[in-house]
Enzyme design. Structure first.
Site, PDB file in Angstrom:
ATOM      1  CB  ALA A 160      -0.951  -0.016   1.186  1.00 43.79           C
ATOM      2  CD  GLU A 215      -2.281  -7.538   6.584  1.00 40.71           C
ATOM      3  OE1 GLU A 215      -2.438  -7.745   7.803  1.00 40.71           O
ATOM      4  OE2 GLU A 215      -2.003  -6.430   6.108  1.00 40.71           O
ATOM      5  CD  GLU A 266       2.970  -6.295   6.464  1.00 43.18           C
ATOM      6  OE1 GLU A 266       1.885  -6.199   5.890  1.00 43.18           O
ATOM      7  OE2 GLU A 266       3.642  -7.355   6.490  1.00 43.18           O
TER       8      GLU A 266
END
Length: 761
Positions: A96, A145, A167
């Protein structure tokens, strides 16, 4: 990586995200601009396709479009199921928008952001009509996810397909359900390595792990996903979840039997602390969240995940790692590439490497594994065999670990041509091959006369377009180019050892280097998987130039009474991957001494520090202490790591060269600051003198070239920002008053200190 948009106001409905509210208020994205929807035989196909971008990222507009499309699926009585897929080549969803994450100013804002994303997935993916993720290419972070929340996952056998939750590499944890859903799906033992290290899986390994339900050829992926969606909708497909047999029993014990579960997490925590020395909070937070979900249930795990995501996002460690991410992203663009440079230089397809030693073989390996045809030449058959064996051995290990197929390994080796430089007709053979080289990297001994002979001989063989690159770590590029008839084709490409593991490549240009040569060399380095910085042709280039004063201060600290083992312990505790004393032994005391002398002649007072007449390194060389290469340096070395012990012969030398009147004990923080500040100070001189193009290049070069602690601001200048430029300069001036002008702060640092200005605003 989960980088969702900012959530700046209170949600009116827990299951409705900020993006829905935003999208109803604006038509900026346009319905279907980021996610196109079509319906085939009661199955909706939702195609991610971010405009004007080569990859899909979960930007604000992408997510708003995605949510609208999902709600249309749920509201349409003519749709029974949906397939999520991408219109991009080799990319499902890469993550993202990190800028949105960086824009958040509080932990609560970040936590709310993560919570809203996970609730959206719960409502419209987990609990809605059946959704199938059709994954082709990169599927990372928030992209995975999304896939985890779907009812079924099909991955393509494309070699570019890669699934992971990296992450942790940004100092974060997966915030949209990944910490809970991944262990639920594949088990704790398989999930923890992915969560704690950012480990990625290809399609086959993902299938074995249970992360995807099936694997399809790229050409059949869409058909397979649509078929699965129909069967899920009509109830004929019931995916099997969980492990069976002994593996299932073990997993059940680990998740439900308290003592066994406690042992797993205690062991994992110990491993994390051993590897990170507690410098990175994200891995420990991940363990806490996963353990919470196992002990208290998914709801508690989800809430812990959101809370810890917010907390981690505000830590200096996360900000530092995000700074590195931004810097490496910026360096992925070749700033020297223009239509003019592209037209002036043919694409590099064949790379020649002269010298099959450790460095030469490493350069050949990172080239041939990235699709180049490689010509590896050595002066002897024995040398060539050693180099080819190094490459073949590394490929064999990848095959053994199932990271590479035997077919692909053989295909790679078929693009490697081994050549001997003389005798038995070999001389003529290598010339015929090198005539077709587009770029040649010489990795011969560091002798200027030898390199001159190499350049002259090459120019007689290669075409006029061929780039001649030198892997020298010390000799000026202009001096090497002085022997060339075409000096504009000569450039430095300084790799770091071991080449297959170290990510940095310094491209060094001299005054005559043509711009199209620089652009082509950068292209090659980037394709080799390197992070590339362009450096001016000065002694030591950038990384070694900064390392020189750092090592000079290490020698001074030894003479001020700090023990070698303590120096290693303190500097690794500070965050360097290898202690300075161990580093000196690894590179060789003779090499370290030569570099100190060489840089001392160019940097003058900035290389001062060690006191006394004959230096400690000179005395070690006189005693034939060469380091690891002959088993005796500061340490004695055997075949095993456990054989490493402090060399008894070093103690008398340390006492002999002890500086008079110096303290026998220096505070830990003073030791760390003195050494690291010398590195930073030289980096500031490099930026001011234009040796590197920017503080971003300087930070990335230091982190990837020598392992400057990433969590300390993301590099030397980030560390100054954390410390405060004013306080940093004041402390350096105090050290200069006590120890000498080698600590005098660089003018660039002084200028920033006037207003406590940051280098990274």
């Amino acid at each position: 990586m989960l980088r969702l948009a900012g959530l700046r106001h209170v949600l009116t409905r827990p299951t409705r995200s900020y993006f829905t509210q935003r999208s109803l208020a604006t038509s900026a994205s346009g319905d279907g601009r980021y996610v196109q929807m079509e319906v085939r035989d009661r199955v909706a196909l939702l195609r991610f396709d971010a405009p004007d971008a080569s990859v899909n990222t979960l930007s604000r507009d992408m997510q708003a479009d995605f949510e609208r499309a999902l709600r249309r699926v749920e509201d349409d009585a003519n749709v029974d199921a949906a397939v999520l897929l991408s219109a991009k080549k080799d990319c499902f969803i890469a993550g993202a928008d990190i800028k949105m994450l960086s824009a958040c100013s509080t932990a609560d804002e970040l936590a709310s952001l993560a919570r809203a994303g996970r609730q959206l997935f719960d409502e419209l993916l987990v609990n809605g009509k059946p959704k199938v993720a059709a994954i082709d290419g990169v599927c990372l972070g928030g992209g995975l996810e999304v896939a985890l929340a779907c009812r079924y996952r099909v991955a393509s056998s494309n070699s570019k397909t890669s699934l992971g939750l990296p992450e942790v590499m940004l100092g974060l944890l997966p915030g949209a359900g990944g910490c809970v859903r991944l262990p639920q799906l594949i088990g704790v033992q398989a999930a923890l390595p992915m969560l704690l290290t950012g480990k990625k899986l290809d399609a086959k390994r993902a299938k074995r792990a249970g992360l995807v339900d099936s694997v399809a050829d790229p050409s059949a992926l869409e058909h397979a996903a649509v078929l699965a969606a129909r069967q899920l909708a009509d109830g004929t497909l019931k995916p099997k979840r969980g492990k069976s047999g002994v593996a299932g029993v073990v997993e059940n014990v680990l998740t439900k039997f308290g003592p066994a579960r406690d042992y797993v997490f205690k062991t994992a925590r110990a491993q994390v602390m051993k590897q990170t020395k507690g410098a990175y909070p994200a891995p420990l937070a991940i363990l806490d969240v996963v353990k919470t979900s196992l002990e208290k249930g998914a709801a508690a795990g989800f809430e812990a995940e959101s809370t810890r995501f917010g907390e981690l996002g505000m830590t200096p460690e996360s900000r530092s790692l995000i700074s590195i991410f931004n810097g490496t992203t910026a360096l992925k663009k070749n700033r020297f590439a223009t239509p003019e440079t592209r037209a002036a230089q043919p694409p590099v397809r064949t790379i020649g490497v002269l010298g099959a030693g450790l460095m030469g073989a490493g350069i050949a390996e990172v080239s041939v594994t990235k699709g180049y045809r490689v010509l590896l030449k050595d002066m002897s058959q024995a040398g060539l065999d050693r180099g080819v064996g190094q490459i073949a051995g590394n490929l064999a290990r990848k095959v053994k670990r199932k990271r590479l197929s035997e077919v692909d390994a053989e295909k790679t080796l078929s693009s490697l041509v081994g050549l001997v430089g003389g005798g038995d007709g070999g001389s003529e053979l290598w010339r015929r091959h090198f005539e077709r080289a587009d770029l040649v990297v010489e990795a011969v001994f560091e002798d200027l006369d030898l390199k001159h002979r190499v350049v002259r001989e090459l120019e007689e063989v290669v075409g006029p377009h061929c780039i001649i690159a030198t892997n020298t770590s010390a000799l000026p590029i202009r001096d090497i180019a002085a022997a060339a008839a075409r000096p504009e084709n000569v450039i430095g490409m300084h790799y770091f050892s071991p080449v297959d593991k170290m990510p940095l490549l310094e491209i060094i240009t001299h005054e005559a280097t043509a711009p199209h040569v620089t652009a082509a060399a950068i292209d090659v380095g980037m394709r080799q998987g390197k992070t590339v910085i362009v450096v001016k042709d000065v002694p030591g280039f950038y990384v070694n130039r900064c390392l020189g004063p750092y090592m000079a201060e290490i020698m001074a600290l030894l003479q001020h009474g700090v023990a070698p083992e303590r120096l290693d312990e303190l500097l690794t505790a500070f965050g360097f991957p290898v202690g300075p004393i161990t580093l000196a032994d690894e590179v060789g005391i003779d090499v370290a001494g030569h570099v100190q002398q060489f840089l001392g002649g160019h940097l003058g007072v900035r290389m001062q520090g060690a006191v006394g007449g004959a230096t400690l390194l000179d005395a070690m060389l006189a005693g034939k202490m060469l380091g690891k290469k002959n088993g005796a340096g500061f340490y004695t070395h055997g075949k095993k790591k456990s054989d490493k012990q402090l060399n008894p012969a070093i103690a008398p030398l340390l006492e002999q060269f002890r500086a008079a009147g110096t303290p026998l004990e220096i505070a830990d923080d003073d030791v760390q600051f003195r050494a690291a500040a010398r590195f930073v100070n030289e980096a500031a001189h490099c930026v001011a003198d234009g040796i590197v193009e920017s503080v971003v290049d300087a930070d990335i070069g230091a982190v990837f070239g020598i392992g400057f602690p990433p969590f300390r601001g993301g590099g030397p200048f980030g560390w100054v920002d954390q410390y405060g430029s004013t306080a940093f300069v004041e402390r350096m001036r105090a050290l200069a008053a006590e120890f000498g002008p080698q600590f005098e702060p660089a003018p660039l640092l002084v200028e920033y200190a006037k207003t406590n200005r940051k280098f990274h605003e």
